[in-house]
Write a protein that holds these residues in place. Structure first.
Motif, PDB file in Angstrom:
ATOM      1  N   PHE A  82      48.373  36.519  44.481  1.00  0.00           N
ATOM      2  CA  PHE A  82      49.564  35.725  44.784  1.00  0.00           C
ATOM      3  C   PHE A  82      50.150  35.235  43.467  1.00  0.00           C
ATOM      4  O   PHE A  82      49.513  35.305  42.415  1.00  0.00           O
ATOM      5  N   ARG A  83      51.370  34.720  43.518  1.00  0.00           N
ATOM      6  CA  ARG A  83      51.997  34.184  42.313  1.00  0.00           C
ATOM      7  C   ARG A  83      51.342  32.858  41.912  1.00  0.00           C
ATOM      8  O   ARG A  83      50.882  32.109  42.773  1.00  0.00           O
ATOM      9  N   PRO A  84      51.311  32.558  40.606  1.00  0.00           N
ATOM     10  CA  PRO A  84      50.664  31.312  40.163  1.00  0.00           C
ATOM     11  C   PRO A  84      51.231  30.060  40.815  1.00  0.00           C
ATOM     12  O   PRO A  84      50.507  29.080  41.002  1.00  0.00           O
ATOM     13  N   ARG A  85      52.510  30.058  41.160  1.00  0.00           N
ATOM     14  CA  ARG A  85      53.098  28.844  41.745  1.00  0.00           C
ATOM     15  C   ARG A  85      52.501  28.516  43.106  1.00  0.00           C
ATOM     16  O   ARG A  85      52.668  27.411  43.619  1.00  0.00           O
ATOM     17  N   LEU A  86      51.775  29.482  43.713  1.00  0.00           N
ATOM     18  CA  LEU A  86      51.145  29.255  45.011  1.00  0.00           C
ATOM     19  C   LEU A  86      49.686  28.817  44.885  1.00  0.00           C
ATOM     20  O   LEU A  86      49.020  28.599  45.892  1.00  0.00           O
ATOM     21  N   LEU A  87      49.208  28.694  43.641  1.00  0.00           N
ATOM     22  CA  LEU A  87      47.833  28.240  43.428  1.00  0.00           C
ATOM     23  C   LEU A  87      47.677  26.807  43.940  1.00  0.00           C
ATOM     24  O   LEU A  87      48.468  25.932  43.626  1.00  0.00           O
ATOM     25  N   THR A  88      46.654  26.576  44.753  1.00  0.00           N
ATOM     26  CA  THR A  88      46.462  25.260  45.349  1.00  0.00           C
ATOM     27  C   THR A  88      45.072  24.716  45.045  1.00  0.00           C
ATOM     28  O   THR A  88      44.203  25.399  44.477  1.00  0.00           O
ATOM     29  N   PHE A  89      44.859  23.494  45.485  1.00  0.00           N
ATOM     30  CA  PHE A  89      43.564  22.821  45.364  1.00  0.00           C
ATOM     31  C   PHE A  89      42.454  23.662  45.988  1.00  0.00           C
ATOM     32  O   PHE A  89      41.312  23.648  45.512  1.00  0.00           O
ATOM     33  N   HIS A  90      42.770  24.424  47.045  1.00  0.00           N
ATOM     34  CA  HIS A  90      41.742  25.176  47.765  1.00  0.00           C
ATOM     35  C   HIS A  90      41.134  26.272  46.888  1.00  0.00           C
ATOM     36  O   HIS A  90      39.910  26.450  46.862  1.00  0.00           O
ATOM     37  N   ASN A 126      52.858  38.695  38.968  1.00  0.00           N
ATOM     38  CA  ASN A 126      53.922  39.171  39.860  1.00  0.00           C
ATOM     39  C   ASN A 126      53.603  38.648  41.260  1.00  0.00           C
ATOM     40  O   ASN A 126      52.764  37.767  41.422  1.00  0.00           O
ATOM     41  N   ASP A 127      54.277  39.194  42.269  1.00  0.00           N
ATOM     42  CA  ASP A 127      54.132  38.631  43.620  1.00  0.00           C
ATOM     43  C   ASP A 127      52.712  38.728  44.170  1.00  0.00           C
ATOM     44  O   ASP A 127      52.337  37.938  45.043  1.00  0.00           O
ATOM     45  N   ASP A 128      51.927  39.689  43.696  1.00  0.00           N
ATOM     46  CA  ASP A 128      50.573  39.847  44.244  1.00  0.00           C
ATOM     47  C   ASP A 128      49.505  39.846  43.156  1.00  0.00           C
ATOM     48  O   ASP A 128      48.452  40.449  43.301  1.00  0.00           O
ATOM     49  N   TYR A 129      49.781  39.128  42.055  1.00  0.00           N
ATOM     50  CA  TYR A 129      48.793  39.101  40.971  1.00  0.00           C
ATOM     51  C   TYR A 129      48.984  37.859  40.121  1.00  0.00           C
ATOM     52  O   TYR A 129      50.106  37.542  39.698  1.00  0.00           O
ATOM     53  N   CYS A 130      47.884  37.148  39.868  1.00  0.00           N
ATOM     54  CA  CYS A 130      47.909  36.057  38.899  1.00  0.00           C
ATOM     55  C   CYS A 130      46.522  35.911  38.283  1.00  0.00           C
ATOM     56  O   CYS A 130      45.513  36.282  38.889  1.00  0.00           O
ATOM     57  N   GLU A 131      46.507  35.407  37.061  1.00  0.00           N
ATOM     58  CA  GLU A 131      45.256  35.102  36.373  1.00  0.00           C
ATOM     59  C   GLU A 131      45.231  33.619  36.040  1.00  0.00           C
ATOM     60  O   GLU A 131      46.220  33.075  35.555  1.00  0.00           O
ATOM     61  N   VAL A 132      44.098  32.999  36.305  1.00  0.00           N
ATOM     62  CA  VAL A 132      43.907  31.591  35.987  1.00  0.00           C
ATOM     63  C   VAL A 132      42.600  31.454  35.217  1.00  0.00           C
ATOM     64  O   VAL A 132      41.554  31.893  35.690  1.00  0.00           O
ATOM     65  N   ASP A 133      42.672  30.872  34.026  1.00  0.00           N
ATOM     66  CA  ASP A 133      41.468  30.578  33.249  1.00  0.00           C
ATOM     67  C   ASP A 133      41.194  29.085  33.330  1.00  0.00           C
ATOM     68  O   ASP A 133      42.076  28.266  33.041  1.00  0.00           O
ATOM     69  N   LEU A 134      39.980  28.740  33.724  1.00  0.00           N
ATOM     70  CA  LEU A 134      39.577  27.336  33.785  1.00  0.00           C
ATOM     71  C   LEU A 134      38.651  27.057  32.600  1.00  0.00           C
ATOM     72  O   LEU A 134      37.597  27.669  32.464  1.00  0.00           O
ATOM     73  N   TYR A 135      39.085  26.162  31.720  1.00  0.00           N
ATOM     74  CA  TYR A 135      38.360  25.821  30.500  1.00  0.00           C
ATOM     75  C   TYR A 135      37.547  24.543  30.713  1.00  0.00           C
ATOM     76  O   TYR A 135      38.098  23.493  31.016  1.00  0.00           O
ATOM     77  N   ILE A 136      36.219  24.646  30.525  1.00  0.00           N
ATOM     78  CA  ILE A 136      35.323  23.509  30.666  1.00  0.00           C
ATOM     79  C   ILE A 136      34.690  23.229  29.310  1.00  0.00           C
ATOM     80  O   ILE A 136      33.973  24.084  28.770  1.00  0.00           O
ATOM     81  N   PRO A 137      34.932  22.056  28.696  1.00  0.00           N
ATOM     82  CA  PRO A 137      34.292  21.759  27.411  1.00  0.00           C
ATOM     83  C   PRO A 137      32.790  21.594  27.601  1.00  0.00           C
ATOM     84  O   PRO A 137      32.342  20.893  28.500  1.00  0.00           O
ATOM     85  N   ILE A 138      32.016  22.285  26.757  1.00  0.00           N
ATOM     86  CA  ILE A 138      30.566  22.311  26.943  1.00  0.00           C
ATOM     87  C   ILE A 138      29.841  21.994  25.634  1.00  0.00           C
ATOM     88  O   ILE A 138      30.374  22.138  24.544  1.00  0.00           O
TER      89      ILE A 138
END
Length: 296
Positions: A237-245, A280-292
């Motif tokens: 999905f597009r990044p703008r549709l990324l939710t808490f879930h 695009n409409d059916d692809y997004c990448e999200v990187d979550l950075y956790i300081p360690i």
């Protein structure tokens, strides 16, 4: 798309490579066979295996050829041609580059080498509408972030997607007007933990080279040079549709992974890193950075 769509694509790609190991494999051929864009296929497989797709294919061909070298009397030219190398020298050159020894030397005096086995897709974490890859470890230099500030309730965010709304409002209305950005398509969602159990501070942000000439109504944050565990999620999905879930699924995994690792979450923040230019409409990448930091 169905759940685990990208996980299935990675499995299908690995299987296709194994079945067609001895043929000429190209990015064009594989993407056509799997009906997926070359760009996304390349990125998915690189995230999964840690190396570019064609490099993985070459490593698998060369690793599979070792059995022929050690257990048959085939000559080196025939073995190379069996695995799609058109010339003996190209096979020898690739083999030495991969293993540090020529095929003939390995035959005459066997040495320990490290081969590339078929990628094990069980390393990937299936998630709703996406897949989570094994964490990478990076050291990120000092970051200068500027954005809006929001007090977030986890309970309200779960129901009303307030972080998603704040992020979209910032990215599409404010972000374009921020000068000196390091990347016009980069969104950073910075979260600071607070002493209140159900409350966080959320900063939809842009990364900038410096704070000169910035809107004084926006908030600035400086993140010092730091070691991070980075978790990459790819969704359909597009990044703008990324939710808490979706983010909660990632955190559910991290909350299991972290206590079993040799690291601790060492600072009271984390952030989402999204390059909207890759989406695009059916692809997004999200990187979550956790300081360690390493556990003592």
């Amino acid at each position: 798309m169905s759940d685990n769509h990208f996980h299935r694509i990675i499995e299908d790609t690995v299987l296709y490579i194994e079945k067609n190991m001895k043929e000429q494999l190209t990015l064009d051929r594989i993407s056509a066979a799997l009906n997926l864009s070359k760009f996304h296929l390349h990125r998915l497989m690189r995230h999964a295996t840690g190396i570019p797709l064609m490099e993985y294919i070459r490593a698998r061909k060369l690793s599979s050829s070792v059995d022929y070298l050690l257990n048959t009397d085939w000559n080196i030219l025939s073995i190379g041609m069996e695995f799609g190398f058109e010339h003996e020298q190209s096979y020898i050159r690739s083999f030495k580059q991969q293993f540090g020894v020529t095929p003939s030397r390995l035959r005459k005096r066997f040495e320990q080498i490290t081969i590339t086995e078929k990628f094990d897709s069980s390393k990937l974490k299936k998630m709703t509408r996406g897949v989570l890859f094994e964490p990478l470890f990076v050291i990120k230099s000092t970051s200068y972030l500027i954005g809006s500030r929001h007090v977030m309730s986890s309970a309200e965010n779960y129901v009303k997607h307030t972080a998603n709304t704040a992020g979209n409002e910032f990215f599409y209305r404010i972000h374009p007007h921020i000068p000196e950005k390091t990347n016009d398509q980069l969104y950073i969602g910075l979260t600071y933990l607070t002493d209140e159990p159900d409350s966080t501070l959320y900063f939809p942000s842009a990364e900038v080279h410096h704070f000169n000439n910035q809107n004084p109504m926006l908030h600035t944050n400086i993140l010092p040079t730091q070691k991070y565990a980075t978790f990459k999620y790819v969704g359909d999905f597009r990044p703008r549709l990324l939710t808490f879930h979706q983010l909660q699924e990632i955190w559910d995994y991290i909350h299991v992974w972290l206590p079993e690792s040799s690291y601790s979450h060492c600072k009271p923040y984390f952030f989402e890193y999204i390059d909207v230019g890759l989406a695009n409409d059916d692809y997004c990448e999200v990187d979550l950075y956790i300081p360690i930091a390493s556990k003592s």
